[in-house]
Design a protein around this motif. Structure first.
Motif, mmCIF file in Angstrom:
data_model
loop_
_atom_site.group_PDB
_atom_site.id
_atom_site.type_symbol
_atom_site.label_atom_id
_atom_site.label_comp_id
_atom_site.label_asym_id
_atom_site.label_seq_id
_atom_site.Cartn_x
_atom_site.Cartn_y
_atom_site.Cartn_z
ATOM 1 N N VAL A 1 -9.313 3.213 32.460
ATOM 2 C CA VAL A 1 -9.145 3.636 32.930
ATOM 3 C C VAL A 1 -10.183 5.197 33.023
ATOM 4 O O VAL A 1 -10.357 5.077 33.914
ATOM 5 C CB VAL A 1 -7.920 4.590 33.002
ATOM 6 N N ASP A 2 -11.283 5.290 31.965
ATOM 7 C CA ASP A 2 -12.186 5.948 32.519
ATOM 8 C C ASP A 2 -13.580 5.562 32.741
ATOM 9 O O ASP A 2 -14.289 5.800 33.950
ATOM 10 C CB ASP A 2 -13.001 6.286 30.592
ATOM 11 N N GLN A 3 -13.569 4.038 32.567
ATOM 12 C CA GLN A 3 -14.665 3.853 33.097
ATOM 13 C C GLN A 3 -14.798 3.504 34.462
ATOM 14 O O GLN A 3 -15.200 3.504 35.771
ATOM 15 C CB GLN A 3 -14.822 2.001 32.374
ATOM 16 N N LEU A 4 -12.981 3.418 34.889
ATOM 17 C CA LEU A 4 -12.785 2.950 36.161
ATOM 18 C C LEU A 4 -12.946 4.542 36.998
ATOM 19 O O LEU A 4 -13.538 4.417 38.154
ATOM 20 C CB LEU A 4 -11.619 2.594 36.512
ATOM 21 N N VAL A 5 -13.111 5.435 36.819
ATOM 22 C CA VAL A 5 -12.854 6.587 36.829
ATOM 23 C C VAL A 5 -13.955 6.989 37.684
ATOM 24 O O VAL A 5 -14.450 7.192 37.978
ATOM 25 C CB VAL A 5 -12.258 7.798 36.175
ATOM 26 N N GLU A 6 -15.314 6.490 36.094
ATOM 27 C CA GLU A 6 -16.490 6.845 36.739
ATOM 28 C C GLU A 6 -17.009 6.092 37.369
ATOM 29 O O GLU A 6 -17.841 6.349 38.640
ATOM 30 C CB GLU A 6 -16.961 6.606 34.934
ATOM 31 N N LEU A 7 -16.596 4.430 37.833
ATOM 32 C CA LEU A 7 -17.036 3.620 38.751
ATOM 33 C C LEU A 7 -16.709 4.049 40.014
ATOM 34 O O LEU A 7 -17.722 4.139 41.165
ATOM 35 C CB LEU A 7 -16.719 2.334 38.638
ATOM 36 N N SER B 1 -3.508 10.080 35.737
ATOM 37 C CA SER B 1 -5.521 10.451 35.040
ATOM 38 C C SER B 1 -5.604 11.510 35.540
ATOM 39 O O SER B 1 -5.797 11.447 37.406
ATOM 40 C CB SER B 1 -6.231 9.077 35.903
ATOM 41 N N GLN B 2 -5.893 12.551 34.779
ATOM 42 C CA GLN B 2 -6.322 14.315 35.194
ATOM 43 C C GLN B 2 -7.699 13.909 35.930
ATOM 44 O O GLN B 2 -7.992 14.221 36.496
ATOM 45 C CB GLN B 2 -5.491 14.573 34.057
ATOM 46 N N ASP B 3 -8.750 12.657 34.416
ATOM 47 C CA ASP B 3 -10.263 12.732 35.304
ATOM 48 C C ASP B 3 -9.611 12.446 36.378
ATOM 49 O O ASP B 3 -11.389 12.599 37.051
ATOM 50 C CB ASP B 3 -10.699 11.790 34.099
ATOM 51 N N ALA B 4 -9.128 11.757 37.087
ATOM 52 C CA ALA B 4 -9.426 10.597 38.656
ATOM 53 C C ALA B 4 -8.614 12.008 39.233
ATOM 54 O O ALA B 4 -9.459 12.317 40.333
ATOM 55 C CB ALA B 4 -8.463 9.805 38.457
ATOM 56 N N VAL B 5 -8.247 12.373 39.009
ATOM 57 C CA VAL B 5 -7.886 14.166 39.808
ATOM 58 C C VAL B 5 -9.052 15.399 40.144
ATOM 59 O O VAL B 5 -9.310 15.313 41.733
ATOM 60 C CB VAL B 5 -6.982 14.448 39.274
ATOM 61 N N ASP B 6 -9.491 15.123 38.951
ATOM 62 C CA ASP B 6 -10.510 16.022 38.605
ATOM 63 C C ASP B 6 -11.799 15.368 39.251
ATOM 64 O O ASP B 6 -12.112 16.113 40.046
ATOM 65 C CB ASP B 6 -11.012 16.312 37.386
ATOM 66 N N GLN B 7 -12.140 14.080 39.526
ATOM 67 C CA GLN B 7 -12.838 13.352 40.208
ATOM 68 C C GLN B 7 -12.619 13.260 41.807
ATOM 69 O O GLN B 7 -13.692 14.000 42.439
ATOM 70 C CB GLN B 7 -13.286 12.093 39.928
ATOM 71 N N LEU B 8 -11.845 13.891 42.063
ATOM 72 C CA LEU B 8 -10.723 13.772 43.608
ATOM 73 C C LEU B 8 -11.411 14.942 43.942
ATOM 74 O O LEU B 8 -11.836 14.822 44.883
ATOM 75 C CB LEU B 8 -9.534 13.272 43.524
ATOM 76 N N VAL B 9 -11.622 16.133 43.514
ATOM 77 C CA VAL B 9 -11.328 16.988 43.749
ATOM 78 C C VAL B 9 -12.550 17.498 44.095
ATOM 79 O O VAL B 9 -13.025 18.132 44.722
ATOM 80 C CB VAL B 9 -10.964 17.956 42.443
ATOM 81 N N ARG C 1 -17.637 16.972 50.098
ATOM 82 C CA ARG C 1 -17.982 16.208 51.515
ATOM 83 C C ARG C 1 -17.118 17.629 52.729
ATOM 84 O O ARG C 1 -17.085 17.277 52.743
ATOM 85 C CB ARG C 1 -16.509 15.235 51.790
ATOM 86 N N GLY C 2 -16.556 18.705 52.028
ATOM 87 C CA GLY C 2 -16.018 19.448 52.600
ATOM 88 C C GLY C 2 -14.860 19.114 53.243
ATOM 89 O O GLY C 2 -14.133 19.350 54.106
ATOM 90 N N ASP C 3 -13.866 18.121 52.172
ATOM 91 C CA ASP C 3 -12.949 17.236 53.043
ATOM 92 C C ASP C 3 -11.273 18.719 52.789
ATOM 93 O O ASP C 3 -11.182 18.208 51.748
ATOM 94 C CB ASP C 3 -12.529 15.902 52.520
ATOM 95 N N VAL C 4 -10.963 19.202 53.602
ATOM 96 C CA VAL C 4 -9.838 20.294 53.011
ATOM 97 C C VAL C 4 -8.609 19.516 53.751
ATOM 98 O O VAL C 4 -7.670 19.408 52.414
ATOM 99 C CB VAL C 4 -10.207 20.197 54.494
ATOM 100 N N ALA C 5 -8.633 18.521 54.074
ATOM 101 C CA ALA C 5 -7.863 17.457 54.318
ATOM 102 C C ALA C 5 -7.030 17.026 52.861
ATOM 103 O O ALA C 5 -5.912 17.106 52.065
ATOM 104 C CB ALA C 5 -7.409 16.509 55.120
ATOM 105 N N GLU C 6 -8.179 16.716 52.402
ATOM 106 C CA GLU C 6 -8.048 15.360 51.166
ATOM 107 C C GLU C 6 -7.496 17.130 49.657
ATOM 108 O O GLU C 6 -6.920 16.741 48.498
ATOM 109 C CB GLU C 6 -9.364 14.831 50.303
ATOM 110 N N ASP D 1 -14.808 6.486 45.487
ATOM 111 C CA ASP D 1 -13.943 5.393 46.364
ATOM 112 C C ASP D 1 -12.431 5.826 45.867
ATOM 113 O O ASP D 1 -12.309 5.987 45.195
ATOM 114 C CB ASP D 1 -14.453 4.522 45.390
ATOM 115 N N PHE D 2 -12.303 6.759 46.945
ATOM 116 C CA PHE D 2 -11.358 7.687 47.120
ATOM 117 C C PHE D 2 -9.632 7.153 46.905
ATOM 118 O O PHE D 2 -9.072 7.642 46.479
ATOM 119 C CB PHE D 2 -10.529 8.384 48.377
ATOM 120 N N ASP D 3 -9.815 5.787 47.575
ATOM 121 C CA ASP D 3 -8.428 5.037 47.172
ATOM 122 C C ASP D 3 -8.106 4.507 45.757
ATOM 123 O O ASP D 3 -7.256 4.533 45.428
ATOM 124 C CB ASP D 3 -8.585 3.653 48.155
ATOM 125 N N GLU D 4 -9.258 4.131 44.895
ATOM 126 C CA GLU D 4 -9.240 3.555 43.491
ATOM 127 C C GLU D 4 -9.169 5.442 42.946
ATOM 128 O O GLU D 4 -7.886 5.088 42.031
ATOM 129 C CB GLU D 4 -10.308 2.975 43.583
#
Length: 83
Positions: free
Chosen positions: A21-27, A45-53, A59-64, A33-36
């Motif tokens: 999971v950690d490797q996937l988040v990093e990659l 995965s909280q790390d994935a949430v943190d990466q999305l934020v 990117r200034g993606d207010v909707a996301e 890759d927002f979908d992944e």
């Protein structure tokens, strides 16, 4: 990374490997890759949430950011409050 390696990591993550999971988040973060990242976040995965934020803020993606805040991310809510 070749497709088979990515498939193997996803399988390992699905089987409960935190390292995978950690490797996937990093990659996914490196590729933007927002979908992944969304899939990993949905799997807990909280790390994935943190990466999305982080990516959404860059990117200034207010909707996301709003979607993440609505899903409970305080970091996303804080960033939206600053905008």
């Amino acid at each position: 990374m070749v497709d088979q390696e990515l498939i193997d990591l996803r399988r390992q993550a699905a089987e409960g490997s935190q390292d995978a999971v950690d490797q996937l988040v990093e990659l996914a973060g490196e590729r933007g890759d927002f979908d992944e990242l969304r899939r990993l976040a949905a799997d807990g995965s909280q790390d994935a949430v943190d990466q999305l934020v982080e990516l959404a803020e860059e990117r200034g993606d207010v909707a996301e950011l709003q979607r993440l805040a609505d899903a409970g991310s305080q970091d996303a809510a804080d960033i939206l409050g600053e905008l």
